[in-house]
Design a protein around this motif. Structure first.
Motif, PDB file in Angstrom:
ATOM      1  N   SER A   1       9.618   0.219  12.321  1.00 45.51           N
ATOM      2  CA  SER A   1       8.320  -0.284  11.447  1.00 45.51           C
ATOM      3  C   SER A   1       7.647   0.897  10.865  1.00 45.51           C
ATOM      4  O   SER A   1       7.248   1.939  11.557  1.00 45.51           O
ATOM      5  CB  SER A   1       7.419  -1.114  12.090  1.00 45.51           C
ATOM      6  N   SER A   2       7.347   0.969   9.645  1.00 45.23           N
ATOM      7  CA  SER A   2       6.524   2.043   8.974  1.00 45.23           C
ATOM      8  C   SER A   2       5.282   1.412   8.791  1.00 45.23           C
ATOM      9  O   SER A   2       4.331   2.377   8.084  1.00 45.23           O
ATOM     10  CB  SER A   2       7.050   2.909   7.921  1.00 45.23           C
ATOM     11  N   GLU A   3       4.881   0.270   9.288  1.00 46.88           N
ATOM     12  CA  GLU A   3       3.160  -0.249   8.896  1.00 46.88           C
ATOM     13  C   GLU A   3       2.798  -0.857  10.078  1.00 46.88           C
ATOM     14  O   GLU A   3       3.829  -1.271  10.862  1.00 46.88           O
ATOM     15  CB  GLU A   3       3.649  -1.358   7.809  1.00 46.88           C
TER      16      GLU A   3
ATOM     17  N   GLY B   1      -0.452  -3.683  21.643  1.00 47.35           N
ATOM     18  CA  GLY B   1       0.425  -4.464  22.055  1.00 47.35           C
ATOM     19  C   GLY B   1       1.822  -4.176  21.523  1.00 47.35           C
ATOM     20  O   GLY B   1       2.778  -4.843  21.940  1.00 47.35           O
ATOM     21  N   THR B   2       1.967  -3.281  20.585  1.00 44.47           N
ATOM     22  CA  THR B   2       3.005  -2.941  20.089  1.00 44.47           C
ATOM     23  C   THR B   2       3.749  -1.744  20.707  1.00 44.47           C
ATOM     24  O   THR B   2       2.684  -0.654  20.732  1.00 44.47           O
ATOM     25  CB  THR B   2       2.981  -2.782  18.473  1.00 44.47           C
ATOM     26  N   PRO B   3       4.961  -1.685  21.145  1.00 44.87           N
ATOM     27  CA  PRO B   3       5.270  -0.438  21.969  1.00 44.87           C
ATOM     28  C   PRO B   3       5.576   0.700  20.903  1.00 44.87           C
ATOM     29  O   PRO B   3       6.292   0.327  19.624  1.00 44.87           O
ATOM     30  CB  PRO B   3       6.687  -0.915  22.478  1.00 44.87           C
ATOM     31  N   ILE B   4       5.236   1.973  21.043  1.00 47.07           N
ATOM     32  CA  ILE B   4       5.233   2.786  20.208  1.00 47.07           C
ATOM     33  C   ILE B   4       6.941   3.186  19.674  1.00 47.07           C
ATOM     34  O   ILE B   4       7.211   3.828  18.791  1.00 47.07           O
ATOM     35  CB  ILE B   4       4.526   4.061  20.288  1.00 47.07           C
ATOM     36  N   SER B   5       7.728   2.717  20.683  1.00 44.27           N
ATOM     37  CA  SER B   5       9.170   3.143  20.409  1.00 44.27           C
ATOM     38  C   SER B   5       9.572   2.120  19.174  1.00 44.27           C
ATOM     39  O   SER B   5      10.803   2.562  18.767  1.00 44.27           O
ATOM     40  CB  SER B   5      10.094   2.800  21.751  1.00 44.27           C
ATOM     41  N   GLN B   6       8.906   1.166  18.784  1.00 44.25           N
ATOM     42  CA  GLN B   6       9.304   0.205  17.583  1.00 44.25           C
ATOM     43  C   GLN B   6       8.577   1.028  16.318  1.00 44.25           C
ATOM     44  O   GLN B   6       8.968   0.209  15.196  1.00 44.25           O
ATOM     45  CB  GLN B   6       8.740  -1.110  17.858  1.00 44.25           C
ATOM     46  N   LEU B   7       7.841   1.850  16.503  1.00 43.29           N
ATOM     47  CA  LEU B   7       7.342   2.295  15.491  1.00 43.29           C
ATOM     48  C   LEU B   7       7.779   3.761  14.833  1.00 43.29           C
ATOM     49  O   LEU B   7       8.205   4.553  15.784  1.00 43.29           O
ATOM     50  CB  LEU B   7       5.658   2.569  15.581  1.00 43.29           C
ATOM     51  N   SER B   8       7.808   4.058  13.574  1.00 40.34           N
ATOM     52  CA  SER B   8       8.264   5.339  13.294  1.00 40.34           C
ATOM     53  C   SER B   8       7.148   6.292  13.696  1.00 40.34           C
ATOM     54  O   SER B   8       6.195   6.185  13.822  1.00 40.34           O
ATOM     55  CB  SER B   8       8.439   5.337  11.715  1.00 40.34           C
ATOM     56  N   ARG B   9       7.471   7.522  13.811  1.00 37.80           N
ATOM     57  CA  ARG B   9       6.797   8.792  14.332  1.00 37.80           C
ATOM     58  C   ARG B   9       5.554   8.887  13.411  1.00 37.80           C
ATOM     59  O   ARG B   9       4.533   9.315  13.649  1.00 37.80           O
ATOM     60  CB  ARG B   9       7.558  10.058  14.726  1.00 37.80           C
ATOM     61  N   GLU B  10       6.018   8.941  12.079  1.00 34.10           N
ATOM     62  CA  GLU B  10       5.125   9.130  10.886  1.00 34.10           C
ATOM     63  C   GLU B  10       3.950   7.997  11.217  1.00 34.10           C
ATOM     64  O   GLU B  10       2.496   8.304  11.030  1.00 34.10           O
ATOM     65  CB  GLU B  10       5.653   9.044   9.586  1.00 34.10           C
TER      66      GLU B  10
END
Length: 281
Positions: free
Chosen positions: A30-32, A103-112
């Motif tokens: 996810s980028s958002e 509540g959102t694991p950062i592994s599911q988010l893009s680094r940016e």
């Protein structure tokens, strides 16, 4: 010979960068992120650097940080303080456990996406040859002169900027005398302009004198207000007003609480705090 050694060291860093493994594709992440509140959760985080997998740096780190809290991470050298911040920013990937934001694991988010959630003020200041305005605005758009004036006044930089021959349009170069404290204040002003929902301060006052440190502390209080902030500091007197102090040793949190609670406990934190005054005397 000196120039050759410098060139050799620089070349080695370039080759190391060229030969480094590319980061994996993150098009599936996810980028958002909805409006970031700043609740951060560390659950049984375990980490070792890829080149030394048998040497565990973070063993079993767990902590709950509420939105808007000022969290200080303290401990002796090598305890894992900066490593924890690097993991939070996804500069490295954890071996096991999870780190979550709202509540959102950062592994599911893009680094940016993760990086854009934070403003950072580090021990090592970084400025480039360009105008004061360019160094403050960096890659942000729509920053007005009023905003620049406001953050510089909050950081105590307004008088310095007004003494420069071209003000905000003065080019920072070797010909412009600027102290270590002023460089640090410029990076703090840049963070204030970025206005990210969360903040990381890593030894931000380590290279300044006592008077400038007080000025920076006032600016920090304004900067951290209403934001989740992580502060790494060796000078424990600068984090007495933290909402939560995490005391680390050998990769684990061994104590947590506010300054008064930890001092009353008389444990490792109290020992660290009192030892600074023993050394000073």
């Amino acid at each position: 010979m000196t120039n050759m050694q410098t060139a050799s060291a620089s070349a080695q860093r370039i080759f190391d960068f060229i030969e480094s493994e590319e980061l994996p594709d993150e098009s599936d992440k996810s980028s958002e992120m909805p409006e970031v509140k700043g609740n951060v959760s560390f659950e049984n985080v375990r980490f070792s650097y890829p080149d030394t997998p048998d040497k565990v740096i973070i063993k079993n780190f767990s902590a709950e940080v509420k939105a808007g809290q000022k969290v200080a991470i303290v401990g002796p050298t090598g305890a894992g303080k900066t490593t924890m911040v690097n993991l939070l920013m996804r500069f490295f990937e954890i071996n096991s456990g999870s780190i979550s934001i709202d509540g959102t694991p950062i592994s599911q988010l893009s680094r940016e996406t993760v990086h854009n959630m934070f403003s950072m003020v580090l021990q090592d200041t970084w400025l480039f040859e360009g105008t004061v305005r360019e160094n403050l605005v960096y890659n942000m758009e729509g920053i007005s002169d009023e905003s620049l004036e406001r953050v510089c006044k909050a950081c105590g930089l307004d008088k310095f900027v007004h003494t420069l021959p071209e003000g905000f349009d003065t080019v920072l170069s070797e010909s412009v005398a600027i102290s270590a404290g002023q460089k640090q204040l410029l990076t703090i002003a840049r963070a204030m302009l970025q206005n990210a929902p969360m903040l990381i301060l890593d030894e931000a006052t380590s290279s300044v004198d006592t008077r400038t440190e007080l000025l920076i502390q006032r600016a920090m209080d304004k900067l951290t207000k209403g934001r989740t902030s992580f502060v790494i500091a060796h000078r424990l007197s600068t984090i007495k007003n933290a909402d939560l102090i995490l005391v680390m040793r050998d990769g684990d949190v061994i104590e947590s609480g506010n300054h008064e609670t930890l001092m009353a406990k008389g444990g490792f934190y109290a020992e660290l705090y009192n030892s600074q005054f023993d050394q000073a005397s």
